[in-house]
Enzyme design. Structure first.
Site, short mmCIF file in Angstrom:
data_model
loop_
_atom_site.label_atom_id
_atom_site.label_comp_id
_atom_site.label_asym_id
_atom_site.label_seq_id
_atom_site.Cartn_x
_atom_site.Cartn_y
_atom_site.Cartn_z
N SER A 188 -11.57 0.64 -6.10
CA SER A 188 -11.15 1.16 -7.48
C SER A 188 -12.42 1.27 -8.43
O SER A 188 -12.10 0.76 -9.61
CB SER A 188 -9.92 0.30 -8.09
OG SER A 188 -8.98 0.38 -7.41
N ALA A 248 -15.14 3.38 -1.76
CA ALA A 248 -14.96 2.23 -0.61
C ALA A 248 -13.45 1.61 -0.82
O ALA A 248 -13.10 0.48 -0.47
CB ALA A 248 -15.88 0.97 -1.09
N TYR A 257 -4.12 11.88 0.81
CA TYR A 257 -3.44 10.97 -0.21
C TYR A 257 -2.24 12.06 -0.70
O TYR A 257 -1.19 11.40 -1.29
CB TYR A 257 -4.35 10.40 -1.47
CG TYR A 257 -3.91 9.61 -2.31
CD1 TYR A 257 -3.95 8.20 -2.10
CD2 TYR A 257 -3.33 9.99 -3.37
CE1 TYR A 257 -3.15 7.52 -2.89
CE2 TYR A 257 -2.59 9.08 -4.16
CZ TYR A 257 -2.71 7.84 -3.96
OH TYR A 257 -1.87 7.09 -4.87
N GLU A 274 0.92 -1.19 0.25
CA GLU A 274 0.05 0.12 0.08
C GLU A 274 0.85 1.29 0.04
O GLU A 274 1.92 1.34 0.76
CB GLU A 274 -0.98 -0.19 1.36
CG GLU A 274 -2.28 0.34 0.94
CD GLU A 274 -3.06 -0.74 0.06
OE1 GLU A 274 -3.15 -0.65 -1.09
OE2 GLU A 274 -3.60 -1.72 0.62
N HIS A 275 0.66 2.21 -0.73
CA HIS A 275 1.36 3.44 -0.79
C HIS A 275 2.78 3.14 -1.51
O HIS A 275 3.86 3.83 -1.26
CB HIS A 275 1.22 4.39 0.12
CG HIS A 275 -0.33 4.97 0.43
ND1 HIS A 275 -0.49 6.00 0.13
CD2 HIS A 275 -1.20 4.46 1.00
CE1 HIS A 275 -1.73 6.16 0.38
NE2 HIS A 275 -2.00 5.34 1.07
N THR A 276 2.98 2.11 -2.09
CA THR A 276 4.15 1.78 -2.78
C THR A 276 4.22 1.89 -4.28
O THR A 276 5.28 2.21 -4.67
CB THR A 276 4.65 0.39 -2.58
OG1 THR A 276 3.50 -0.33 -2.96
CG2 THR A 276 4.76 -0.09 -1.07
N ASP A 311 -4.26 0.32 -9.66
CA ASP A 311 -5.50 -0.12 -9.93
C ASP A 311 -6.12 -0.17 -11.45
O ASP A 311 -6.69 -1.03 -11.54
CB ASP A 311 -6.45 1.25 -9.47
CG ASP A 311 -6.12 1.70 -7.98
OD1 ASP A 311 -5.42 1.00 -7.21
OD2 ASP A 311 -6.68 2.83 -7.36
N GLU A 340 -6.65 9.60 -15.22
CA GLU A 340 -6.86 9.94 -13.82
C GLU A 340 -6.16 11.01 -13.32
O GLU A 340 -6.49 11.77 -12.40
CB GLU A 340 -6.82 8.53 -12.94
CG GLU A 340 -7.04 8.95 -11.62
CD GLU A 340 -7.78 7.58 -10.82
OE1 GLU A 340 -8.45 6.82 -11.57
OE2 GLU A 340 -8.03 7.76 -9.54
C1 GLA Z 1 -5.31 4.35 -4.17
C2 GLA Z 1 -4.48 4.87 -5.28
C3 GLA Z 1 -3.48 3.61 -5.87
C4 GLA Z 1 -2.46 3.31 -4.52
C5 GLA Z 1 -3.47 3.22 -3.18
C6 GLA Z 1 -2.49 2.92 -2.19
O1 GLA Z 1 -5.78 3.15 -4.61
O2 GLA Z 1 -5.27 4.85 -6.65
O3 GLA Z 1 -2.71 4.24 -6.84
O4 GLA Z 1 -1.57 4.46 -4.41
O5 GLA Z 1 -4.24 4.07 -3.09
O6 GLA Z 1 -1.87 1.92 -2.25
#
Ligand code: GLA
Length: 423
Positions: free
Chosen positions: A163, A160, A266, A66-68, A212, A200
């Protein structure tokens, strides 16, 4: 397809005796049946001619990493059984008309010639569709004169962390590329992910990574997607959850998030990671080999915590992939929970509802649990032994009720197919 049925209600009345619609569904089936005939009929009724076809792109849940993605790192998502179904027919003169079963009575219209991210005339959910036209044109795949008529229907909740926006983009792009014969594009899922991602980021203005769109376009049924966000190299990895007696439970906290807010958490995290990389003297946080040495260069304790999360989370993706390949699926649990603690304490993107869902699930005996997606609300996932599933649902529902919070939603997810043509 509930919304589609509502939209079709007048049509249905006029078709009494010709077509029977199944009863309204309250549960979320693990394998939803997509009613392509109903979508085709609604399209034909709405636009006066049949669509070229019907396509579907799934939402995703991220298992690890996550957030990588925007730090050039590794991720491990899988596609969900739920997603966006979309009927499309190309139109000339650059005119685009879009309708959604979720917004009966509304028709969004724009001309591809007027699409300009600097002066956004198309906003809201239609912006994701408009962004795809813009990005495909910018990439040289679509002529400015290409328009389309589109009817879409989604069974994914919005906000939620599953995606839903990427599913709209990917369904629109796949439909457009196949219906318009853009062969060099439709055969290249990585290129399509880049275009949907650009829609996006550069059109809608949400500074997200590429996970996503890649998941929606490149996943395979029964598999997770091991993706290197730097090289775009990907491997699908068999994930036989059921065979291992396990279930992946999605717990929707009902807290909604928006990732496109430029003042939001974010965007702030992304900026912090970029600052931290500069202080550590690396191009991106993926380049950090020696965490202790990198932390020595970062004076700000908040930035140091962000780096600690990203670097360890990338290692957790490798750990998760190793465990899956070794057939040690239950052992993924502790890695899930470690990821949640890091997201909560180091990256600070969790919220009380996600924490309660995870803590209660862990207390009720799941193998492991974590928030998934961008955070600040949305969904938590729990890896649960089949026989414990009901007890876990009850425990989490009771914990939320005790706080007076809205009842959480529960769904079981199986790794599902990526974007595809249905009809
Ligand atoms: C959202 C973003 C993704 C990703 C996640 C965190 O879903 O759309 O690109 O950064 O957060 O892992």
């Amino acid at each position: 397809m509930n919304a589609l049925r509502r939209m079709l209600a007048p049509l249905r009345r006029s078709m009494v005796g010709k077509r029977r619609f199944p009863a309204v569904r309250e549960e979320w089936p693990v394998s939803p049946a997509v009613d392509t005939a109903a979508l085709t009929a609604a399209f034909t009724e709405t636009f006066g001619a049949a669509p070229t076809g019907v396509w579907r792109a799934p939402g995703r849940v991220n298992l690890m990493g996550e957030h990588t993605d925007y730090n050039d790192g590794l991720v491990l998502p899988m596609a969900l059984p739920w997603g966006v179904s979309l009927a499309l027919a190309p139109a000339s003169g650059g005119a685009v008309e879009v309708r959604s079963a979720q917004r009966p009575g509304e028709t969004a219209r724009f001309s591809t010639a007027e699409l300009d991210p600097e002066h956004p005339a198309v906003t809201g959910w239609v912006g994701y569709v408009a962004g795809v036209f813009w990005a495909a044109r910018e990439a040289g795949h679509l002529s400015p004169g290409t328009g389309a008529r589109i009817l879409l229907d989604s069974d994914l909740p919005v906000g939620a962390a599953l995606s839903s926006s990427a599913a709209v983009e990917c369904a629109a792009l796949l439909a457009l590329s196949e219906a318009c014969g853009l062969d060099e594009l439709s055969g290249d899922r990585a290129a399509m992910a880049r275009i949907a991602h650009r829609a996006e980021n550069d059109f809608v203005g949400a500074p997200t990574g590429i996970m996503d769109q890649s998941a929606s376009l490149r996943c395979r049924e029964g598999h997770a997607l091991f993706l290197d966000c730097r090289s775009a190299g990907a491997r699908t990895i068999a994930l036989p959850l059921q065979k291992a007696g396990l279930r992946l439970l999605l717990i929707d906290t009902r807290v909604r998030h928006r990732l496109s807010d430029p003042e939001g958490g974010y965007a702030a995290r992304r900026a912090e990671c970029e600052r931290a990389a500069r202080q550590a003297g690396v191009g991106s946080l993926r380049d950090i080999d020696d965490l202790a040495e990198a932390l020595g260069r970062i004076k700000d304790p908040v930035l140091a915590a962000r780096v600690r999360h990203v670097v360890t989370e990338i290692h957790r993706v490798n750990a998760a992939v190793g465990l899956i390949r070794a057939g040690a699926l239950p052992e993924l649990g502790p890695v899930f929970t470690a990821s949640h603690l890091s997201l909560r304490d180091q990256f600070e993107v969790s919220c009380p509802e996600l924490d309660l869902a995870v803590e209660t699930a862990v207390g009720a005996g799941v193998r492991g649990a974590r928030m998934t997606g961008g955070g600040f609300g949305g969904t938590a996932i729990a890896l649960v032994a089949e026989e414990r599933l009901e007890g876990v649902r009850q425990a989490v529902a009771e914990a939320f009720a005790k706080r007076g919070w809205a009842a959480p939603g529960f769904r079981e997810a199986l790794p599902s197919a990526g974007a595809r043509r249905l009809a």
